[in-house]
Design a protein around this motif. Structure first.
Motif, short mmCIF file in Angstrom:
data_model
loop_
_atom_site.label_atom_id
_atom_site.label_comp_id
_atom_site.label_asym_id
_atom_site.label_seq_id
_atom_site.Cartn_x
_atom_site.Cartn_y
_atom_site.Cartn_z
N CYS A 90 -4.62 -0.18 -0.01
CA CYS A 90 -4.44 0.99 -0.86
C CYS A 90 -5.14 2.18 -0.21
N HIS A 91 -4.38 3.25 0.05
CA HIS A 91 -4.89 4.36 0.87
C HIS A 91 -5.84 5.28 0.13
N ARG A 92 -5.71 5.33 -1.18
CA ARG A 92 -6.51 6.31 -1.94
C ARG A 92 -6.58 5.84 -3.38
N GLU A 93 -7.44 6.51 -4.14
CA GLU A 93 -7.59 6.22 -5.56
C GLU A 93 -6.43 6.90 -6.30
N VAL A 94 -5.55 6.10 -6.92
CA VAL A 94 -4.42 6.65 -7.68
C VAL A 94 -4.80 6.66 -9.16
N SER A 95 -4.58 7.79 -9.81
CA SER A 95 -4.98 7.92 -11.22
C SER A 95 -3.85 7.53 -12.17
N TYR A 96 -4.23 6.76 -13.18
CA TYR A 96 -3.31 6.45 -14.28
C TYR A 96 -3.87 6.97 -15.61
N GLY A 114 0.79 -1.23 0.00
CA GLY A 114 0.00 0.00 0.00
C GLY A 114 0.82 1.28 0.00
N ASP A 115 2.12 1.18 0.33
CA ASP A 115 2.98 2.37 0.25
C ASP A 115 3.02 2.86 -1.19
N GLU A 116 3.14 4.16 -1.36
CA GLU A 116 3.26 4.71 -2.70
C GLU A 116 4.72 4.96 -3.05
N VAL A 117 5.08 4.59 -4.26
CA VAL A 117 6.44 4.84 -4.75
C VAL A 117 6.32 5.61 -6.06
N ILE A 118 6.98 6.75 -6.12
CA ILE A 118 6.91 7.60 -7.32
C ILE A 118 7.90 7.09 -8.36
N VAL A 119 7.44 7.01 -9.60
CA VAL A 119 8.26 6.44 -10.67
C VAL A 119 7.97 7.20 -11.97
N SER A 175 7.53 17.76 -10.53
CA SER A 175 6.40 16.83 -10.63
C SER A 175 6.47 15.77 -9.54
N VAL A 176 7.67 15.34 -9.20
CA VAL A 176 7.84 14.38 -8.09
C VAL A 176 7.27 14.98 -6.82
N GLU A 177 7.69 16.20 -6.54
CA GLU A 177 7.25 16.87 -5.31
C GLU A 177 5.72 17.01 -5.29
N ALA A 178 5.14 17.34 -6.44
CA ALA A 178 3.69 17.53 -6.53
C ALA A 178 2.93 16.22 -6.30
N ASN A 179 3.59 15.09 -6.52
CA ASN A 179 2.92 13.79 -6.38
C ASN A 179 3.12 13.14 -5.01
N ILE A 180 3.84 13.81 -4.14
CA ILE A 180 4.08 13.25 -2.79
C ILE A 180 2.80 13.37 -1.95
N THR A 181 2.44 12.28 -1.30
CA THR A 181 1.29 12.25 -0.39
C THR A 181 1.79 11.72 0.96
N PRO A 182 0.94 11.69 1.97
CA PRO A 182 1.38 11.11 3.25
C PRO A 182 1.77 9.63 3.12
N TYR A 183 1.40 9.01 2.00
CA TYR A 183 1.65 7.56 1.82
C TYR A 183 2.91 7.27 1.01
N THR A 184 3.53 8.32 0.48
CA THR A 184 4.73 8.13 -0.34
C THR A 184 5.89 7.67 0.54
N MET A 195 17.37 13.98 -4.51
CA MET A 195 17.80 13.56 -3.17
C MET A 195 17.40 14.60 -2.12
N ALA A 196 17.41 15.87 -2.52
CA ALA A 196 17.00 16.93 -1.58
C ALA A 196 15.51 16.77 -1.24
N ILE A 197 14.69 16.48 -2.25
CA ILE A 197 13.26 16.25 -2.01
C ILE A 197 13.07 15.05 -1.10
N ALA A 198 13.81 13.98 -1.39
CA ALA A 198 13.70 12.75 -0.60
C ALA A 198 14.04 13.01 0.86
N GLU A 199 15.10 13.77 1.05
CA GLU A 199 15.54 14.06 2.41
C GLU A 199 14.48 14.88 3.16
N ARG A 200 13.93 15.87 2.45
CA ARG A 200 12.90 16.73 3.05
C ARG A 200 11.68 15.94 3.49
N HIS A 201 11.34 14.90 2.72
CA HIS A 201 10.11 14.15 3.00
C HIS A 201 10.38 12.78 3.63
#
Ligand SMILES: *Cc1c(COP(=O)(O)O)cnc(C)c1O
Length: 430
Positions: free
Chosen positions: A375-381, A101-106, A141-150, A169-175
């Motif tokens: 799955c925590h939320r509806e993810v759009s594809y 259920g964890d979200e991974v941005i790709v 776009s990565v930053e915009a897609n981060i949720t509490p589940y990422t 890596m800076a975004i990753a560290e921040r979150h």
């Protein structure tokens, strides 16, 4: 530009074909690899792995030797070989402690395995858009897609050029996110003077037949994190049977596979690694020469290499200005192929539009994991979530499979000449 071939009738319309000969297929395997493989075969020990807590849990002599050489070569604390890079990516996602259920941005602009490795652990791939210059994940776009589940970012250094690792890596560290890099297409390149593939929590390279160096099938994981390295080795080799005797207490994702690479492949890999620099620089030379031949063509963007970075040119990526040209990409490819140019690709990938994501059918037939309560939320594809990647794929990206061929200077010059001939007679294609 003034040579007669540029003004002759297009081959598409019955004129002379610019390129008569077929290009030599890339084959990086030489006598050294043959000798190395032969020695292993003669030893009779084609793999020495044991799936229990024993010195052979880490594999035989060639596995060990290849891994130590990869550590030196890539400047990392740990290298772990696997039987494919798809296996490597799968092991990496498990090793960083992903929960169902964890979200991974790709990125959607990648080979499907970068995203499937996430789904393998019943985690949810979330697609972020790409930068139009390098086709890699766009940090904004990565930053915009981060949720509490990422929980992580799967970064791909696609087509041969590193992603923007400092920003990611800076975004990753921040979150508080983990980062995996898929450097299957960019081995032996640099990002701001550092070795591409080694800048995340875990990363690595493919050794499949289509890549710069290969062992038939195979992959190399690299990390500087002792704990991740340990978990990678466990997932590679029947973790559940080993944890008890090894004294492993964190059982999360200690579901083992057989991802072990054999002794023959590792013996070949040792020889291939010695040649990687040369293979990459021969592609860089060909690409730079091709760019010289194409740079003046209007409506065609030659590859962009960011400052302090190098490109391995797995693909030679071009972008067309379709409005300016007034001719579709399909029509241009038709004309170029008629001139004898092979290895052209209309678009690359929009993974989010694959049937698996569009229908959300993966494990079983009922939509697991998306329909499950993990799955925590509806993810759009839906089409439209990655506009840059979608437009490039559908209309404007034109790739040339640089890695597939052993191009001489004459070959490269002929490709340039074929492009210029078509460009000179663009009006006839309208
Ligand atoms: C080739 C490739 C893979 C898969 O590697 P295998 O060794 O074939 O499993 C994954 N990601 C990318 C970007 C690739 O190009």
């Amino acid at each position: 530009m003034s040579n007669p071939a540029s003004t002759a009738k297009l081959a598409l319309f019955g004129g002379p074909k610019t390129i008569q000969a077929t290009f030599k297929r890339y084959n990086p395997i030489g006598v050294e690899e043959v000798q190395a493989a032969k020695q292993v075969i003669e030893s009779g020990v084609l793999s020495q792995f044991l799936g229990c807590w024993n010195p052979d849990f880490y594999g035989g002599p060639k596995v060990q030797e290849f891994e130590r050489q990869c550590e030196t070569y890539f400047g990392v604390k740990h290298a772990v070989t696997v039987n494919s890079w798809t296996s490597g990516l799968t092991a990496a996602v498990g090793a960083i402690g992903i929960e169902p259920g964890d979200e991974v941005i790709v990125t959607p602009w990648t080979m499907c395995a970068s995203a499937t490795a996430i789904l393998h652990w019943n985690a949810i791939p979330v697609f972020a858009d790409i930068e139009p210059e390098t086709f890699n994940l766009d940090p904004a776009s990565v930053e915009a897609n981060i949720t509490p589940y990422t929980k992580a970012i799967m970064v791909v250094d696609i087509l041969g050029h590193s992603a923007d690792m400092d920003a990611l890596m800076a975004i990753a560290e921040r979150h508080g996110l983990k980062v995996i890099t898929d450097t299957a297409q960019a081995p032996g390149t640099y990002y701001k003077g550092k070795i591409t593939g080694t800048l995340a929590h875990v990363g690595g390279y493919s050794l499949n037949y289509h890549k710069h160096i290969h062992t038939g099938e195979g992959g190399i994981l690299v990390t500087n994190d002792d704990e991740i390295a340990d978990r990678l080795r466990l997932i590679r080799n029947h973790a559940e049977a080993v944890v008890g005797n090894k004294g492993v207490t964190d059982l999360s994702n200690m579901v083992g596979h057989n991802f072990r690479l054999g002794e023959i492949e590792c013996a070949i890999g040792i020889e291939q690694l010695k040649k990687l620099k040369g293979f990459v620089s021969s592609r860089q030379r060909a690409a730079e020469r091709l760019t010289q031949g194409l740079i003046s063509l209007p409506g065609l963007r030659t590859p962009i290499v960011k400052p302090d970075c190098t490109h391995a040119y797995y693909m030679y990526p071009m972008v067309l200005d379709i409005e300016q040209l007034g001719v579709s990409r399909a029509r241009l490819i038709e004309a170029l192929e008629a001139e004898g140019v092979v290895g052209l690709a209309a678009g690359y990938a929009n993974i989010h539009l694959l049937p698996m994501y569009q229908q959300k059918i993966a494990y079983g037939s009922k939509g697991f994991p998306w329909t499950s309560d993990i799955c925590h939320r509806e993810v759009s594809y839906q089409k439209g979530i990655c506009p840059v990647a979608e437009r490039l794929h559908e209309f404007t990206y034109l790739g040339f499979a640089m890695c597939m061929h052993e191009l001489t200077d004459e070959d490269v010059d002929l490709i340039g000449r074929a492009f210029r001939k078509v460009w000179n007679q663009m009006d006839s294609l309208k």
